[in-house]
Design a protein around this motif. Structure first.
Motif, PDB file in Angstrom:
ATOM      1  N   ASP A  18       1.153  -1.300  -0.163  1.00  0.00           N
ATOM      2  CA  ASP A  18      -0.246  -0.087   0.026  1.00  0.00           C
ATOM      3  C   ASP A  18       0.885   1.207  -0.098  1.00  0.00           C
ATOM      4  O   ASP A  18       1.547   1.508   1.076  1.00  0.00           O
ATOM      5  CB  ASP A  18      -0.863  -0.073   1.266  1.00  0.00           C
ATOM      6  N   GLU A  20       1.910   4.701   0.334  1.00  0.00           N
ATOM      7  CA  GLU A  20       1.256   5.959   1.243  1.00  0.00           C
ATOM      8  C   GLU A  20       2.546   6.608   1.707  1.00  0.00           C
ATOM      9  O   GLU A  20       3.665   5.639   2.053  1.00  0.00           O
ATOM     10  CB  GLU A  20       0.379   5.756   2.130  1.00  0.00           C
ATOM     11  N   HIS A  91      -5.271   2.767  -4.037  1.00  0.00           N
ATOM     12  CA  HIS A  91      -5.432   2.777  -2.748  1.00  0.00           C
ATOM     13  C   HIS A  91      -6.387   3.967  -2.605  1.00  0.00           C
ATOM     14  O   HIS A  91      -6.458   4.357  -1.167  1.00  0.00           O
ATOM     15  CB  HIS A  91      -4.152   2.937  -1.812  1.00  0.00           C
ATOM     16  N   HIS A  95      -6.802   8.777   1.284  1.00  0.00           N
ATOM     17  CA  HIS A  95      -6.577   7.736   2.665  1.00  0.00           C
ATOM     18  C   HIS A  95      -7.594   8.103   3.712  1.00  0.00           C
ATOM     19  O   HIS A  95      -7.376   8.194   4.917  1.00  0.00           O
ATOM     20  CB  HIS A  95      -5.181   8.016   3.144  1.00  0.00           C
ATOM     21  N   PRO A 131      -7.947   2.224   2.578  1.00  0.00           N
ATOM     22  CA  PRO A 131      -7.352   2.525   3.682  1.00  0.00           C
ATOM     23  C   PRO A 131      -7.559   1.726   4.954  1.00  0.00           C
ATOM     24  O   PRO A 131      -8.762   1.596   5.442  1.00  0.00           O
ATOM     25  CB  PRO A 131      -7.647   4.016   4.124  1.00  0.00           C
ATOM     26  N   SER A 132      -6.556   1.034   5.651  1.00  0.00           N
ATOM     27  CA  SER A 132      -6.808   0.257   7.074  1.00  0.00           C
ATOM     28  C   SER A 132      -7.816  -0.609   6.876  1.00  0.00           C
ATOM     29  O   SER A 132      -8.564  -1.155   7.543  1.00  0.00           O
ATOM     30  CB  SER A 132      -7.281   1.181   8.008  1.00  0.00           C
ATOM     31  N   HIS A 234       3.862  -1.806   3.719  1.00  0.00           N
ATOM     32  CA  HIS A 234       3.616  -0.425   3.270  1.00  0.00           C
ATOM     33  C   HIS A 234       5.096   0.063   3.143  1.00  0.00           C
ATOM     34  O   HIS A 234       6.209  -0.717   3.909  1.00  0.00           O
ATOM     35  CB  HIS A 234       3.275   0.488   4.410  1.00  0.00           C
TER      36      HIS A 234
HETATM   37 ZN   LIG Z   1      -3.187   2.913   3.743  1.00  0.00          ZN
END
Ligand SMILES: [Zn+2]
Length: 300
Positions: A18, A20, A91, A95, A131-132, A234
């Motif tokens: 991911d 970010e 993604h 976010h 996200p998450s 990540h």
């Molecule tokens: Zn993320």
């Protein structure tokens, strides 16, 4: 009898990242920090290129779920990853956790990121990860929006710590979700059944928490059971020098845990397992991209 060498073919699992910035993680999200994003020092490009180099050393391709916000600021990174043979997926743009958005805001977010990424790489983007992993039973409507916006698979449902009682999906897995808007493939990160729960073993903080030998044992067990692993990390997880952020104590413990060990562990993981991008491993998804959609179960 003449002996002959048998080349063992390792099962192909799925590796994903991911993409970010370290300051964009949900655990540290505040409205004030969100306003500062453009003033903070970017580290995502160097960290992602480090991952790409590691993958190259192991002749491995992966799926990169890239944030639209990052893609706008690092277009060459996205183009280079695509050119190297990695899958580019979305993604989202900003976010934002799914349950903090209205249906309209979510639609705009996933549409915007898809457009940015497709403009950069010149081909369709079919995968999405929230996200998450914030698509849950409370935000199932998001799946319909993804279908309406042209996504072909989702990787946002992570059934960690759920009861395995009565569950048909264990060990993560790939399956079809049917909604009023149509059908989409779900590619769930791997979990391990233990003590009646689905324990997360697929990456992120859990991969950093357990010693590598333990992770390897969990993952090899899943492999023996016939599961195809869906792993995630990540870029900031390979960056022990990242600036420390203020936030809740638990968030700090989880975010900064064993950052100095992730790169070595990823190297071992790439040595011990065989990985490929999601859209290459799952044949029905691959069929969609090739214009030959297959029906039924995910055959890999
Ligand atoms: Zn993320």
């Amino acid at each position: 009898m003449r002996s002959r060498e048998i080349t063992q073919v390792k099962p192909r699992h799925m590796m994903s990242f991911d993409v970010e910035e370290h300051f964009q993680v949900a655990a540290f999200w505040t409205a004030a920090r969100r306003r500062e994003w453009d003033q903070l020092t970017s580290r995502v490009e160097n960290n992602t290129r480090k991952i790409a180099d590691l993958l190259s050393e192991h002749s491995t391709k992966a799926t990169f779920f890239v944030l639209g916000w990052v893609a706008e600021r690092h277009p060459d990174l996205v183009k280079d990853l695509a050119q190297q043979g990695h899958e580019i997926a979305s993604h989202g743009y900003g976010h934002e956790l799914v349950h903090t958005q209205t249906r309209t805001q979510f639609r705009e977010d996933v549409r915007r990121s898809k457009q940015i990424l497709e403009d950069l790489i010149g081909r369709p983007v079919g995968g999405y990860r929230a996200p998450s992993f914030s698509i849950t039973s409370q935000t199932e409507w998001a799946i319909s929006v993804l279908i309406e916006e042209g996504y072909r698979y989702d990787s946002s449902i992570y059934n960690r710590f759920r009861s395995t009682q009565g569950s048909t999906v264990t060990g993560g897995g790939t399956y079809q979700l049917k909604t009023e808007a149509g059908t989409i493939w779900e590619v769930s990160p791997s979990t391990m059944s233990a003590c009646g729960l689905q324990l997360p073993v697929a990456g992120g903080g859990y991969f950093r928490l357990f010693p590598y030998a333990a992770s390897k044992m969990f993952l090899k067990n899943l492999e023996k059971q016939g599961s195809q692993l869906v792993m995630y990390l990540h870029p900031w997880e390979l960056d022990p020098a990242q600036p420390r952020m203020d936030g809740p104590l638990l968030s700090k413990v989880r975010h900064y845990l064993n950052l100095g060990k992730t790169e070595q562990r990823l190297t071992w993981l790439l040595r011990d397992f065989s990985f490929a991008p999601i859209n290459e491993v799952i044949r029905p998804i691959r069929g969609i991209f090739e214009g030959q959609e297959e029906c039924g179960h995910a055959v890999v």
